[in-house]
Scaffold this motif. Structure first.
Motif: not given
Length: 563
Positions: A371-400
């Motif tokens: 459960e704790g790992a999933a919480v950290v993973a969700e926090r990482l997912r949201r933070r990375i989604a806000q990262v500027d990829s440097g190009v027009e394509t948006g940046l997202t990640v999938s986590l297991g």
């Protein structure tokens, strides 16, 4: 009898009363002076005086000795005379004893020091470990009040790498020094590239205040800049005890120590660089795959011993191939660097993040359950989604996510569960978190064999396999309708699309041992016959499907092909 030692000449010839050279049997080979003859040390005679025999035995083993013989003092030392050991006796007047003792004591200190340095620096180690060995040996061998080594961190600061004799408060105050007021002597020596010394720290308290406060009974102090070629490494500071005038006057020793320390610390820096190259990914600065497995195995051992949980996250950049294809590999590299930076900003100091391979990352979370790992993973997912990829394509990640509670025997097993969860997240639409456990077969959301097959491939083949699977989707749907395949059949064919080209050479070592090739070969044969085109009932596909049906449960593919 005092045993003393050291390099160099300790005695001036003008102070001798006589000399003699003896072999290992006590035979006098050479002698000079009437006193020597009076003591029975004529050439050709055998030594028979017990105290002289003891001195001879010590000298033959490589030591130097001092012996008082009434009004005469004897110094015995080893000498080279052919392949066999020999000894030389030197006799002095009693009134020269004090000077001779000082000289012998100096050699004794030098001998202990260099023997200690040889032993302490015999193994390869990094800068900090070498600094600790140097400081510890020098401080103990020379019986100093204090010793310290500062490491050059940048052009304008030094970091205290090792120290002995200084109080904890003094060490804390000098952890990082620079051009400050009042200045540290070590900094003055470093910035001026010159030796800085003082005969007594209490005579100049403004400059040597740190030493006066932090050491017990300090006397003379010397700060030696350390370098190897054109590499400036740091500063070695040595403080003698009050009343020890010999150390401050031993210029040869100071120079030799600076040479030895500079050479040893330069090797330590080289060792650190090699260790960094061996353990860290040069693109992202994160731990590399080798280091990840090393840390994970160590953490699993701790978990098995303590029962504390251990969380693991596998993270994959969504549609990473598009960054490389649409904007070039430099854009893809920059995306990986930005993802790594976002991870490090979010994790705790004792978490370990690394590049597993390609665009896939691994995060090791001590003390985190699932459960704790999933919480950290969700926090990482949201933070990375806000990262500027440097190009027009948006940046997202999938986590297991996966977690161990002392029940996983291998690092590979835990990674496999997290990897399966990752591919479940990707199949569900990407940009999300999924969790896995050891009882995946019992989950209602059963694992897709194609996703499982992806985890069996080496990292360098996964992107191409995912692309093949994406392109094969419409073809497999048409094939399913034409032949009336069950869902289980289609799942198996999807796995065959993934594994087909790499069935022999692309499986990782663990998967190769786990997968029974027979069933997958049947599926690959089916695809080969159909060639992923319009399928008729007269091209051999039906016979292949019948073969598959014999190996399938009624409701879909059996799981006997995975160990």
């Amino acid at each position: 009898m005092d045993v003393i030692s050291g390099p160099g000449e300790a005695f001036g010839q003008e102070s001798w009363l006589g000399t003699a050279v003896l072999d290992a049997a006590g035979l006098v080979l050479e002698s000079d002076g009437s006193l020597v003859e009076h003591l029975g040390l004529r050439p050709g005679e055998i030594l028979d005086e017990p105290r002289l025999e003891s001195a001879l035995a010590a000298a033959l083993t490589g030591n130097r000795v001092w012996l008082r013989l009434g009004p005469v003092n004897l110094a015995a030392r080893p000498v080279s005379r052919g392949p066999m050991p020999h000894a030389e006796f030197l006799f002095f007047e009693a009134d020269q004893e004090e000077q001779s003792v000082r000289e012998l004591d100096r050699e004794s200190r030098r001998r202990r020091l260099f023997e200690g340095l040889t032993a302490g620096l015999s193994q390869s180690a990094g800068f900090d470990a070498v600094a600790q060995a140097l400081v510890g040996t020098i401080h103990a061998s020379l019986d100093l009040s204090g010793a310290a080594i500062w490491r050059s961190r940048s052009a304008d600061s030094l970091v205290l790498a090792a120290h002995r004799g200084f109080s904890a408060a003094a060490a804390a105050a000098a952890e990082v020094i620079s051009n400050q007021t009042p200045p540290f002597p070590a900094w003055l020596a470093w910035s001026g590239s010159r030796v800085l010394e003082c005969s007594n720290v209490r005579l100049d308290p403004d400059i040597w205040a740190w030493e006066a406060r932090g050491l017990e009974r300090p006397g003379s102090v010397i700060c030696l800049p350390l370098a190897e070629g054109d590499r400036r490494l740091g500063v070695l500071e040595l403080a003698a005890r009050s009343g020890d005038g010999e150390f401050g006057a031993d210029r040869w020793l100071h120079s030799r120590l600076a040479e030895i320390a500079g050479s040893a610390l330069a090797r330590g820096l080289d060792f650190d660089r090699l260790e960094e190259q061996a353990h860290f990914d040069p693109l992202t600065g994160l731990a590399n795959r080798r280091r990840l497995f090393q840390v994970l195995r160590e953490r699993l051992e701790e978990t098995a011993r303590t029962g504390d949980p251990l969380g693991l996250i596998m993270c994959d950049v969504d549609h990473f191939r598009r960054f490389n294809e649409d904007y070039g590999h430099s854009a893809g590299d920059e995306v990986l660097r930005r993802v790594a930076a976002a991870m490090m900003a979010e994790l705790r100091p004792y978490d370990t993040a690394g590049r597993y391979g390609g665009e896939e990352f691994t995060i090791i979370l001590p003390g985190c359950d699932l459960e704790g790992a999933a919480v950290v993973a969700e926090r990482l997912r949201r933070r990375i989604a806000q990262v500027d990829s440097g190009v027009e394509t948006g940046l997202t990640v999938s986590l297991g996510c996966a977690a161990a509670n002392g029940d996983f025997e291998t690092a590979e097993g835990l990674i496999r569960i997290a990897d399966l969860a990752l591919y479940r997240a990707k199949r569900r639409g990407r940009n999300q978190v999924s969790t896995g456990n050891r009882n995946e077969e019992q989950d209602q959301d059963r694992i897709d064999p194609a996703m499982l097959a992806l985890t069996c491939l080496r990292e360098e083949h996964r992107s191409a396999a995912e692309r093949r699977l994406e392109l094969a989707g419409p073809v497999l749907e048409s094939l399913s309708g034409t032949l009336g395949l069950r869902p289980g059949h289609v799942e198996l064919l999807r796995a065959a699309v993934v594994l087909g080209p790499w069935l022999e050479s692309g499986l990782n070592e663990t998967a190769a041992a786990e997968i029974q090739h027979g069933l997958l070969r049947g599926a690959v044969d089916l695809l080969a016959e159909s060639k992923c085109e319009k399928v008729g009932r007269d091209n051999g596909a039906v016979s292949a499907l019948r073969w598959i049906e014999e190996h399938l449960a009624a409701d879909g593919p059996g799981r006997d092909w995975v160990a």
